[in-house]
Design an enzyme around this catalytic site. Structure first.
Site, PDB file in Angstrom:
ATOM      1  N   ARG A   1       0.835  -1.204   0.000  1.00 22.79           N
ATOM      2  CA  ARG A   1       0.000   0.000   0.000  1.00 22.79           C
ATOM      3  C   ARG A   1       0.868   1.253   0.000  1.00 22.79           C
ATOM      4  O   ARG A   1       0.574   2.223  -0.711  1.00 22.79           O
ATOM      5  CB  ARG A   1      -0.935   0.016   1.217  1.00 22.79           C
ATOM      6  CG  ARG A   1      -2.099  -0.957   1.123  1.00 22.79           C
ATOM      7  CD  ARG A   1      -3.073  -0.771   2.272  1.00 22.79           C
ATOM      8  NE  ARG A   1      -3.808   0.481   2.177  1.00 22.79           N
ATOM      9  CZ  ARG A   1      -4.551   0.982   3.164  1.00 22.79           C
ATOM     10  NH1 ARG A   1      -4.642   0.333   4.321  1.00 22.79           N
ATOM     11  NH2 ARG A   1      -5.195   2.110   2.993  1.00 22.79           N
TER      12      ARG A   1
ATOM     13  N   CYS B   1      -1.024   6.334   8.960  1.00 23.96           N
ATOM     14  CA  CYS B   1      -1.382   5.041   8.369  1.00 23.96           C
ATOM     15  C   CYS B   1      -2.464   5.322   7.337  1.00 23.96           C
ATOM     16  O   CYS B   1      -2.355   6.269   6.577  1.00 23.96           O
ATOM     17  CB  CYS B   1      -1.822   4.041   9.445  1.00 23.96           C
ATOM     18  SG  CYS B   1      -3.177   4.629  10.481  1.00 23.96           S
TER      19      CYS B   1
END
Length: 291
Positions: A188, A247
């Site tokens: 990611r 995050c």
């Protein structure tokens, strides 16, 4: 009573006096769209939990999902007033050792709860190392009784210095004054996949430190010495005070905050909107690849 301010093992937590501990069940299903079950934590709690534990739900209690704002990310921080209301309803008192757990070794809502408590100036909060699985593996008692706790009157204020906004983050990273650590999985971060947000990649200048690397094969935190070595290498040459964590939505980044404090590296901060907040503004730069 202060037993721990970071982590606590199941055996120690189980032997705390009932009058001096508040257990918090923060189990939550944070799977990808299509597999996400936001009610699973409540269902699991109703079925079985640590005796005396009260419930804290990520969406309902540890985020402000009622007032959506793209710039605040997918899990906006709750207000200090709403967190105060939860603490009051739970019967929290300053003399209680709080032990919070989830089903993922503290890597989801438990670390978020811990960080919110620290933001509110509450030090005697520890995450159960290994979480619910560690409690069960130790053969410790469980029940399905919802405790009736006497409410208290709590008023906390969040320390705004514990967070960084997008403008400060962009300037700090660009100038080298701040170091940004991204807690998402490497694919990611590199922009190879993006299951949740509309844009893939990472904030230019950010380094990748997947939160999963904080845990051993049994889902428990690695030793403080191991974590200190790893994080010092990840943030060099910056001190912990110059580090900002992010995050996807400001949840798993708290796991890195917890791991650093457990390792004795204190003073880092959170960019709470995280990637979901960053990409809400199409004018912000995006990077892909290794960084």
């Amino acid at each position: 009573m202060l037993i721990s301010r970071t982590l606590i093992d199941a055996a120690t937590a189980a032997h705390l006096p009932a009058h001096g501990v508040l257990f918090v069940d923060a189990r939550f299903d944070l799977n990808q769209p299509g597999g996400r079950d936001p009610g699973k934590g409540d269902q699991d709690y109703a079925s079985s939990h640590v005796p005396g534990a009260v419930r804290a739900d990520l969406d309902r209690d540890l985020a402000d999902m009622a007032t959506p704002s793209l710039g605040r990310g997918r899990h906006p921080l709750p207000s200090a007033a709403s967190f105060s209301a939860w603490l009051s309803h739970a019967g929290w008192r300053p003399d209680l050792q709080v032990v919070v757990y989830d089903a993922a070794g503290g890597s989801l809502a438990a670390a978020r709860f811990w960080w919110l408590a620290r933001l509110a100036g509450i030090d005697n909060v520890a995450v159960l190392d290994g979480g619910w699985p560690a409690w069960l593996a130790a053969g410790l008692p469980t029940d399905n009784v919802v405790p009736l706790r006497e409410p208290t009157a709590v008023h906390v204020v969040f320390d705004e210095s514990g967070t960084v906004n997008a403008d400060e983050l962009a300037e700090g990273v660009a100038s080298g004054r701040l170091l940004l650590l991204d807690a998402r999985a490497a694919p990611r971060y590199r922009g190879e996949v993006e299951p949740l947000d509309p844009v893939a990649g990472h904030v230019p200048g950010a380094r990748n430190r997947p939160f999963s690397e904080n845990l051993d094969g049994e889902g428990r935190f690695r030793s403080p010495e191991e974590l200190a070595r790893a994080f010092k290498a990840a943030i060099a040459p910056h001190p912990a005070e110059d580090v900002v964590h992010m995050c996807g939505s400001g949840v798993t980044a708290c796991h890195n905050l917890l791991a650093m404090e457990y390792a004795g590296l204190c003073g880092s901060r959170l960019y709470a909107p995280s990637w979901s907040g960053w990409v809400s503004d199409p004018s912000r730069a995006v990077a892909t690849g290794e960084g």
